[in-house]
Design a protein around this motif. Structure first.
Motif, PDB file in Angstrom:
ATOM      1  N   VAL A 133     -44.479 -80.699 -51.986  1.00  0.00           N
ATOM      2  CA  VAL A 133     -43.730 -81.914 -51.640  1.00  0.00           C
ATOM      3  C   VAL A 133     -43.082 -81.759 -50.261  1.00  0.00           C
ATOM      4  O   VAL A 133     -43.058 -82.704 -49.457  1.00  0.00           O
ATOM      5  CB  VAL A 133     -42.674 -82.229 -52.727  1.00  0.00           C
TER       6      VAL A 133
ATOM      7  N   SER B 198     -43.800 -69.769 -60.779  1.00  0.00           N
ATOM      8  CA  SER B 198     -43.024 -70.978 -61.059  1.00  0.00           C
ATOM      9  C   SER B 198     -43.735 -72.197 -60.478  1.00  0.00           C
ATOM     10  O   SER B 198     -43.840 -72.349 -59.257  1.00  0.00           O
ATOM     11  CB  SER B 198     -41.626 -70.881 -60.451  1.00  0.00           C
ATOM     12  N   GLN B 199     -44.194 -73.072 -61.364  1.00  0.00           N
ATOM     13  CA  GLN B 199     -44.873 -74.282 -60.896  1.00  0.00           C
ATOM     14  C   GLN B 199     -43.897 -75.210 -60.172  1.00  0.00           C
ATOM     15  O   GLN B 199     -44.288 -75.965 -59.280  1.00  0.00           O
ATOM     16  CB  GLN B 199     -45.534 -74.989 -62.084  1.00  0.00           C
ATOM     17  N   THR B 200     -42.626 -75.140 -60.550  1.00  0.00           N
ATOM     18  CA  THR B 200     -41.624 -75.961 -59.864  1.00  0.00           C
ATOM     19  C   THR B 200     -41.515 -75.547 -58.397  1.00  0.00           C
ATOM     20  O   THR B 200     -41.444 -76.387 -57.498  1.00  0.00           O
ATOM     21  CB  THR B 200     -40.262 -75.823 -60.570  1.00  0.00           C
ATOM     22  N   ARG B 201     -41.491 -74.231 -58.128  1.00  0.00           N
ATOM     23  CA  ARG B 201     -41.415 -73.772 -56.730  1.00  0.00           C
ATOM     24  C   ARG B 201     -42.649 -74.171 -55.939  1.00  0.00           C
ATOM     25  O   ARG B 201     -42.558 -74.566 -54.778  1.00  0.00           O
ATOM     26  CB  ARG B 201     -41.265 -72.244 -56.681  1.00  0.00           C
TER      27      ARG B 201
ATOM     28  N   VAL C 166     -37.858 -82.695 -55.737  1.00  0.00           N
ATOM     29  CA  VAL C 166     -37.479 -81.462 -56.434  1.00  0.00           C
ATOM     30  C   VAL C 166     -36.031 -81.175 -56.063  1.00  0.00           C
ATOM     31  O   VAL C 166     -35.733 -80.798 -54.930  1.00  0.00           O
ATOM     32  CB  VAL C 166     -38.397 -80.291 -56.030  1.00  0.00           C
TER      33      VAL C 166
ATOM     34  N   THR D 168     -44.633 -76.706 -56.588  1.00  0.00           N
ATOM     35  CA  THR D 168     -44.532 -78.161 -56.405  1.00  0.00           C
ATOM     36  C   THR D 168     -43.574 -78.486 -55.267  1.00  0.00           C
ATOM     37  O   THR D 168     -43.835 -79.350 -54.425  1.00  0.00           O
ATOM     38  CB  THR D 168     -44.041 -78.819 -57.713  1.00  0.00           C
ATOM     39  N   ASP D 169     -42.469 -77.782 -55.246  1.00  0.00           N
ATOM     40  CA  ASP D 169     -41.469 -78.005 -54.205  1.00  0.00           C
ATOM     41  C   ASP D 169     -42.076 -77.766 -52.812  1.00  0.00           C
ATOM     42  O   ASP D 169     -41.863 -78.554 -51.883  1.00  0.00           O
ATOM     43  CB  ASP D 169     -40.290 -77.061 -54.452  1.00  0.00           C
TER      44      ASP D 169
ATOM     45  N   PRO E  60     -47.857 -88.308 -57.909  1.00  0.00           N
ATOM     46  CA  PRO E  60     -49.014 -87.413 -57.971  1.00  0.00           C
ATOM     47  C   PRO E  60     -50.021 -87.895 -59.019  1.00  0.00           C
ATOM     48  O   PRO E  60     -49.668 -88.601 -59.958  1.00  0.00           O
ATOM     49  CB  PRO E  60     -48.404 -86.074 -58.386  1.00  0.00           C
TER      50      PRO E  60
ATOM     51  N   GLN F 128     -46.625 -76.789 -67.612  1.00  0.00           N
ATOM     52  CA  GLN F 128     -45.915 -77.766 -66.774  1.00  0.00           C
ATOM     53  C   GLN F 128     -46.865 -78.866 -66.307  1.00  0.00           C
ATOM     54  O   GLN F 128     -46.443 -80.001 -66.079  1.00  0.00           O
ATOM     55  CB  GLN F 128     -45.262 -77.045 -65.585  1.00  0.00           C
TER      56      GLN F 128
ATOM     57  N   ILE G 170     -53.443 -81.220 -59.675  1.00  0.00           N
ATOM     58  CA  ILE G 170     -52.446 -82.258 -59.414  1.00  0.00           C
ATOM     59  C   ILE G 170     -52.527 -82.566 -57.922  1.00  0.00           C
ATOM     60  O   ILE G 170     -52.393 -81.663 -57.086  1.00  0.00           O
ATOM     61  CB  ILE G 170     -51.032 -81.793 -59.808  1.00  0.00           C
TER      62      ILE G 170
ATOM     63  N   ILE H 282     -37.473 -70.028 -48.055  1.00  0.00           N
ATOM     64  CA  ILE H 282     -37.241 -71.390 -48.553  1.00  0.00           C
ATOM     65  C   ILE H 282     -35.767 -71.563 -48.867  1.00  0.00           C
ATOM     66  O   ILE H 282     -35.240 -70.860 -49.737  1.00  0.00           O
ATOM     67  CB  ILE H 282     -38.086 -71.641 -49.823  1.00  0.00           C
TER      68      ILE H 282
ATOM     69  N   ASP I 101     -54.467 -75.839 -61.256  1.00  0.00           N
ATOM     70  CA  ASP I 101     -53.994 -75.094 -62.425  1.00  0.00           C
ATOM     71  C   ASP I 101     -55.215 -74.558 -63.173  1.00  0.00           C
ATOM     72  O   ASP I 101     -55.846 -75.289 -63.942  1.00  0.00           O
ATOM     73  CB  ASP I 101     -53.166 -76.032 -63.322  1.00  0.00           C
TER      74      ASP I 101
END
Lengths: 215, 215
Positions: free
Chosen positions: B151, B142-145, A182, B147-148, B180, A143, B172, B52, B165
């Motif tokens: 943010v 999960s990189q999305t979580r 997101v 990141t969330d 970013p 990612q 990042i 969350i 990472d």
């Protein structure tokens, strides 16, 4: 940055995907020097390879969820963008600019930015950044690398980037000069370029994975 | 958003980590309604759980690379921030604000924002966002979580977020109101808060994985 600038592979993790004389695809580790110009002379691979900071990396083989979202989203964009020649969504189009050669899962161009040949056909070579870049995360894909490519686009002429995460049912949206958003609630409205008359929510996009009705 | 607002778990992927009477940790799927106040009453888990958007999710068990970077980076920050009481880096500190309760891998607070009890000891409860949040990606996380969460911090009082990472040897960096930056060349200089007299490059941070000399 000129397209012919020489880049060094900075890591032994750089791979060069080549096709052997027997047609079999082989992956060989490389630490040799390669230029963007040299990269562009190599035969295309399947899945496509990208040239980023002197390294060649091959995209993952698309799987079911990836393919489903990719074709459905491109169709949806073209349904509103094509009839009046406003914009067009190209899946797997090589875009070469700023020293990189990347292949977004979907690259959307406003009509007037699409390069055409003298005979009125779409050009083969796109040496510009898309207006909207869309990437769909595959299992085991980095990612960070995908994020890097989206940010790279946004630092050029791209105005919107989507990173779709099918596992998390989330879309990370990138716009210039702001933090990414997101979006992961089904009712969240997704940002689209203002030249397209299109409304999409997170829930709608991921409902496509169920292969229900087309509209 | 008031801390007592009621949230619904929106997905069956919500898990509730609880400790059974025999002391064994169990993970049970839950779709029941849980509030932030209720979550904060639950016993702490190991690894920590986060709250969350009405869902409870447990952080991954730290592995070698994660632990090495976490302790080394916290030490490095405290070496410059502690002697003059400028700032302090807390590993695994629960921070509850804006309707979430999260546990960054490292939460850095300027000294004057650290809550103290009347007797001069650091408070147990931190109901504020860190000045600098640092997350270190674990395999299969999960990189999305992640990141969330970063943010989310930046949309509150946090001024800098790092997402490290280890696989990609990349960091990042998130700062308010901008895209970013994906820093991955060893010589790339990493942004740090201006209250700290600290210079770090990408190469330095990942060299710590080799457990070489302390300085």
């Amino acid at each position: 940055m000129p397209a012919t600038v020489e880049w060094f592979t900075r890591s032994t993790r750089g791979y060069c995907a080549t096709r052997s004389p027997h047609g079999k695809e082989t992956m060989t580790a490389t630490t040799r020097l390669i230029t963007l110009a040299e990269f562009l002379q190599l035969p295309e691979t399947q899945p496509a390879s990208e040239f980023i900071d002197g390294q060649i990396s091959q995209k993952p083989m698309p799987q079911g969820k990836h393919s489903t979202l990719q074709i459905r989203l491109a169709e949806t964009i073209n349904d509103v963008g094509f009839p009046q020649k406003i914009a067009y969504a190209f899946p797997e189009l090589r875009c070469t600019f700023g020293g990189r050669s990347i292949v977004p899962d979907i690259a959307v161009f406003k009509w007037e930015r699409i390069p055409f040949d003298a005979d009125g056909e779409v050009a083969n070579t796109f040496e510009l950044a898309p207006d909207w870049t869309i990437e769909i995360l595959s299992p085991d894909q980095s990612q960070t690398r995908v994020t890097d490519n989206i940010v790279f686009c946004l630092k050029h002429q791209t105005r919107l980037g989507w990173l779709i995460d099918p596992d998390e049912k989330a879309v990370i949206c990138f716009q210039p000069n702001q933090l990414p958003d997101v979006l992961r609630q089904p009712e969240d409205s997704l940002p689209v370029p203002d030249f397209l008359d299109l409304r999409l929510s997170v829930g709608q996009v991921f409902s496509w994975l169920k292969l229900g009705q087309r509209f």
